[in-house]
Design an enzyme around this catalytic site. Structure first.
Site, PDB file in Angstrom:
ATOM      1  N   GLY A 327       0.840  -1.196   0.000  1.00 48.93           N
ATOM      2  CA  GLY A 327       0.000   0.000   0.000  1.00 48.93           C
ATOM      3  C   GLY A 327       0.870   1.238   0.000  1.00 48.93           C
ATOM      4  CB  SER A 328       0.132   4.643   1.152  1.00 49.58           C
ATOM      5  OG  SER A 328      -1.040   4.709   0.375  1.00 49.58           O
ATOM      6  CB  THR A 329       4.096   1.344   3.753  1.00 49.18           C
ATOM      7  OG1 THR A 329       3.918   0.141   3.016  1.00 49.18           O
ATOM      8  CG2 THR A 329       3.081   1.407   4.878  1.00 49.18           C
TER       9      THR A 329
END
Lengths: 640, 366
Positions: A327-329
């Site tokens: 994801g956005s990590t």
């Protein structure tokens, strides 16, 4: 030839007759003595070598002396795995006067249920050779031992034998990180050095117990003993003592493990914390855990099935084998990739209308905020986790640029030094897709990859490791679990490590980290609630991993979805920003958004390490420079 | 009037036979000390038993063949009666019914006494007939033999039954059973062996099977054979030395001081010791046969011959069993194995032998 009857007894003739018979008998005696003598010559002269070896084997037995297994400690010297003496009940059938009576008495003394008594009888019947003790029961308790001792005189042939058994004092919090030992199975028997393992019954099956098996096991000794036919040892002819296994000191901190387990609170998830400067893994937790002690003596089929069939997969080590889309990590790493490839500078901006469109393509790739963030630079893109910015960057980099750059952070590879069974995850690339699906790479997939969705598969350990790399500003230190094996420090072999990640402008690291700091401390930061009241500077990034893909323009409603279809919440963070002492990755399965559910877990971990345990010096490392015994530098302005 | 009679003559003892017997007994005690796990008590017990047995031999040697012959039917009849008594009310021990308990006195094994009573009876009967015996005579002999043998076999004690049968058969064989009949008998016995299988007890069948394939049951019945051949074989030519036999000293050998004492002998004294002992036995048997042939009448010759040949059969069966060429049957090594009863019977037999011989000489020298 019939002779005439009724004649006078002819004494002389009879004497002759008997004399002849005696001669024949004497001859027969001679022949039979000859038979015996030749049999003896055969045995004692011709077959002498065979029998001398056999008689030697008969009386001299080589008995292995198993070494005691090394203990395992955490970084502060807390015992994580020990050896506890247990007692087994054995029976030598030939010495029991009345087997049935003995078994009956034993069953009564040990208060055995009917079912066990039958198993007991069965075991008493099996044996390998006469006067060999048969194992009747293992792990007797103190009460049973005492009862047996008192009644010893009534129980000829019954013995209580001691044995050291692995014991894990805190199985629920350490199970996945430590692994466990179990009985050696036939496969292992084939590949093991039979000499060294002759007297050993247990071997490391997973985790640290497995990875450091050689060191923990030690070297077996042996003794040559002379026994009688009953197997009783009469004297020792030769002896070499076993070398006990080495103790293992881990980099883990039991208190951090406990905290991580408490924070996850029975939910499915994983937390991995690393000390960036050293690569020491401070905590590595996968929940739910299990009782590893069950596996030592051999878990019952019912119990094992229960664990295996558990929908929460307690036996599955999520920290090292769990596959999640980042994801956005992934965005901070994407940012470094863009800077590194010269596709962006920290001042590059884009305008975000709420979506991104590939050139000559009508399909809209949406930002999570439908109406968009307006003008966005790198720092703000990270702070608000803007998708449009990273779609654009992904398009600029192309899938080849992404996979080339992100591999340098360890994605798609095994990152740790000494973790058994670590999964490499999956870094999407053109070649991988070709090999896997025999399909070309589509440009749209590049955009998905840019925000950490699609084919991506990372493990919590990889995420923590990459975070530590970021915290170190590109300096590579591979994560590892062992601090000391015996008295020797575990040294990283720097020559095998890939070169550090170098950027054209070293200041760019700080630019990305500033964006991550804003995630927790900025006005618009996605994790600003978790950043409230920070007493140190913390950088982080939230992430949401989709468990399934939404249809086009479909609205996401967590309440309406079955709990297990909800998104996984991710968060990665390190602190303090100016001198990182801890890097954390948190994944909570099906928890919804990353910012809300995972960020405060990461915050709690860093708080504990920096504020409560900060007075602790770093683990002493002989030979390294120990000047970095750090005290927390409190950044100005956050005091209060 | 022959000259001065020697002490031996006056005691009716044969000096050569005595010398060889005493040598054997002394050697046996030496081996027994080792085989008993160096327990002096066992050796002392055995020595005192041998003393009693030698005394019995000396007393019996004083009897005349005429007396022996006169008492024979009574002895045989009483022994047979005791066997019947065993059958009815005998003491059961070790799964077999072999003992008769005389309250307050002793446990007594009538089958042991039958080893002497049987050849005496057959010899007594045949000595009054023309030799070689007629077919009808043979039938009577068969009856004399069959009753006790069947009774003993039923106890069950197949080993003793066969030895008792042997003792009787030797008398008949010496009495001049025709060769053709011997051949016929041999074929008959050979043919009856499979039938014998069905009359055997399970443990007896097991012994035979184990004898044929000792390795099939290395921990059970085969253990004895494997361990005893190992003891013998590892002894080599000169042996491991007295008290140095690992097989026996470390208790790998079962029944090492009774039926398997030969294995101890062979392990500690090697082939050399074994041949020495076999020579001693051979000399005893040859001297015995010679003495038998000096007997005054058929009764003496038949009885003495049978006694000495039975003695040899003991030796052959025991050594054959321990060295693995015969199945394991419980037969001790005569005069060497530990145990009182068999020594008394055996030496009593030698007493009879000497009585027969001495009587002949005394009479002829007058």
């Amino acid at each position: 030839m019939p002779r005439p009857r009724h004649t006078l007894k002819n004494a002389h003739q009879e004497m002759q007759l008997i004399r002849v018979r005696s001669w024949v008998a004497a001859l027969a005696v001679l022949v039979l003595i000859g038979v015996l003598a030749s049999r003896l010559v055969y045995l004692q002269v011709m077959q002498h070598d065979v029998y001398i070896t056999r008689s030697e084997k008969n009386r001299v037995r080589v008995e292995p002396l198993p070494p005691t297994r090394g203990l395992i400690f955490d970084r502060r010297g807390e015992l994580l795995a020990e050896n506890r003496p247990t007692y087994n009940l054995t029976l030598v059938r030939e010495r029991a006067d009345d087997l049935d009576a003995t078994l009956e008495l034993l069953a009564e003394l040990l208060e055995l249920p009917e079912k066990e008594i039958e198993a007991f009888r069965q075991r008493s019947r099996q044996r390998q050779r006469p006067y060999q003790p048969a194992l009747l029961m293992s792990d007797l308790d103190a009460r049973q031992i005492a009862r047996l001792a008192v009644n010893r005189y009534r129980l000829p042939g019954v013995e209580v034998e001691g044995q050291l058994l692995r014991y894990y004092p805190d199985p629920e919090i350490m199970s996945h990180a430590l692994g466990f030992v179990g009985r050696i199975n036939t496969d292992e028997l084939e590949r093991l050095d039979s000499g060294n393992y002759a007297g050993t019954h247990f071997i490391g099956k997973t985790g640290v117990e497995r990875f450091y098996e050689d060191a923990l096991h030690g070297k077996a000794g042996l003794r040559k003993i002379e026994t009688n036919a009953r197997g009783r040892v009469l004297r020792e002819l030769e002896r070499s003592d076993p070398v006990p296994g080495q103790d293992l000191t881990l980099t883990l901190d039991k208190r951090m493990q406990q905290l991580a387990v408490d924070l996850l609170g029975g939910r499915r998830g994983s937390i991995v914390a690393i000390e960036p400067a050293t690569g020491d893994i401070l905590a590595m937790v996968s929940t739910p855990g299990f009782d590893s002690n069950q596996f030592v003596t051999g878990i019952s089929v019912a119990n094992y099935r229960e664990l295996q069939d558990d929908i929460d997969l307690p036996l599955f080590n999520r920290a090292t084998r769990g596959h999640y889309p980042p994801g956005s990590t992934i965005k901070p790493f994407m940012a470094i990739a863009g800077l590194s490839e010269g596709r962006i500078t920290p001042r590059t901006t884009i305008r975000d209308p709420g979506y991104y469109q590939l050139p000559n393509d009508s399909r809209r790739y949406r930002n999570w905020l439908r109406w968009g963030h307006g003008r966005v630079d790198l720092e703000r893109a990270l702070e608000v986790s803007n998708n449009t910015y990273f779609y654009s960057l992904a398009h600029e980099l192309g899938i080849d640029g992404i996979s080339r750059q992100l591999r340098r952070f360890g994605f798609g590879e095994r990152v740790a030094e000494d973790i058994y069974g670590e999964s490499p995850g999956l870094l999407p690339s053109r070649e991988w897709k070709r090999g896997r699906f025999d399909m070309p790479w589509y440009p749209g997939e590049t955009l998905s990859a840019g925000i950490g969705q699609g084919y991506w598969q990372i493990t919590p350990l990889q995420l923590a490791s990459a975070t530590a790399l970021l915290a170190n500003r590109g300096h590579r230190v591979p994560p590892h679990l062992a601090a000391r094996v015996g008295d020797k420090e575990v040294r990283m072999d720097r020559t095998k490590i890939e070169p550090d990640i170098e950027l054209a402008d070293a200041g760019w690291w700080q630019d990305v980290i500033d964006g991550m700091e804003a995630v927790l401390s900025g006005r618009e930061g996605t994790a600003r609630r978790s950043g409230q009241g920070l007493k140190y500077r913390m950088a982080g990034k939230s992430g949401t991993a989709q468990v399934f893909s939404l249809g086009k323009d479909e609205k996401y409603n967590a309440e309406e979805l079955a709990e297990r279809l909800r998104d996984h919440a991710l968060f990665m963070a390190f602190a303090p920003v100016e001198d990182p002492q801890i890097a954390v990755a948190v994944i909570v399965e099906n928890a919804g958004g990353g910012s809300s559910h995972a960020a405060h877990l990461a915050r709690a971990m860093t708080d504990k390490w920096l504020l409560d345990f900060k007075h602790l010096p770093r683990l002493q490392r002989a030979g390294n420079d120990n000047t970095s015994v750090t005290t927390q530098k409190t950044p100005g302005g956050v005091e209060g | 009037m022959a000259g001065r009679r020697s002490l031996w003559d006056r005691l009716s003892l044969d000096p050569w036979l005595m010398l060889m017997l005493l040598l054997l007994l002394a050697g046996g005690l030496v081996v027994l000390y080792s085989a008993s796990g160096q327990r002096m008590a066992t050796v002392i017990a055995q020595t005192s038993r041998l003393g009693v047995a030698l005394a019995a031999m000396g007393i019996i040697a004083q009897l005349t063949p005429r007396t022996l012959m006169r008492w024979t039917p009574l002895v045989y009849g009483l022994t047979l009666a005791m066997l019947v008594a065993v059958e009815i009310m005998g003491d059961i021990g070790m799964g077999a019914q072999r003992w008769l308990v005389i309250p307050g006195l002793m446990r007594f094994q009538p089958s042991e006494l039958m080893k002497l009573a049987m050849p005496m009876m057959v010899a007594t009967y045949l000595a009054r007939r023309h030799l070689p015996p007629s077919f009808a005579d043979l039938g009577v002999c068969a009856l004399i033999m069959a009753a006790p043998v069947i009774l003993i076999a039923r106890q069950p004690d197949l080993g003793t039954a066969l030895l008792v049968a042997c003792a009787g058969m030797f008398v008949v064989l010496l009495a001049g059973l025709t060769w053709r009949f011997i051949l016929f008998l041999g074929v008959l016995i050979g043919g009856a062996l499979p039938l014998l299988w069905f009359t055997m007890h399970n443990y007896q069948r097991q012994r035979v099977l184990t004898f044929l394939h000792p390795e099939s049951d290395p921990l059970g019945a085969g253990w004895n054979i494997i361990q005893s051949t190992t003891a013998l074989g590892s002894g080599g030519i000169w042996g491991k030395g007295w008290l140095q036999g690992t097989q026996s000293q470390l208790e790998f050998l079962p029944e090492r001081h009774t039926d398997f004492i030969v294995a101890v002998l062979g392990e500690e004294f090697g082939l050399f010791g074994m041949l020495l002992v076999l020579c001693l036995y051979l000399l005893i048997v040859m001297r015995g046969l010679w003495l038998a042939n000096q007997a005054q009448d058929s009764f003496g010759r038949l009885l003495a011959g049978s006694i000495i040949l039975t003695f040899f059969i003991y030796v052959f069966v025991n050594v054959g069993m321990v060295s693995g060429i015969l199945p394991v049957v419980g037969v001790p090594l005569p005069l060497v194995s530990y145990g009182g009863t068999s020594s008394v019977t055996l030496l009593a037999g030698f007493g009879i032998l000497m009585a027969i011989y001495a009587h002949h000489r005394r009479r002829s020298s007058r």
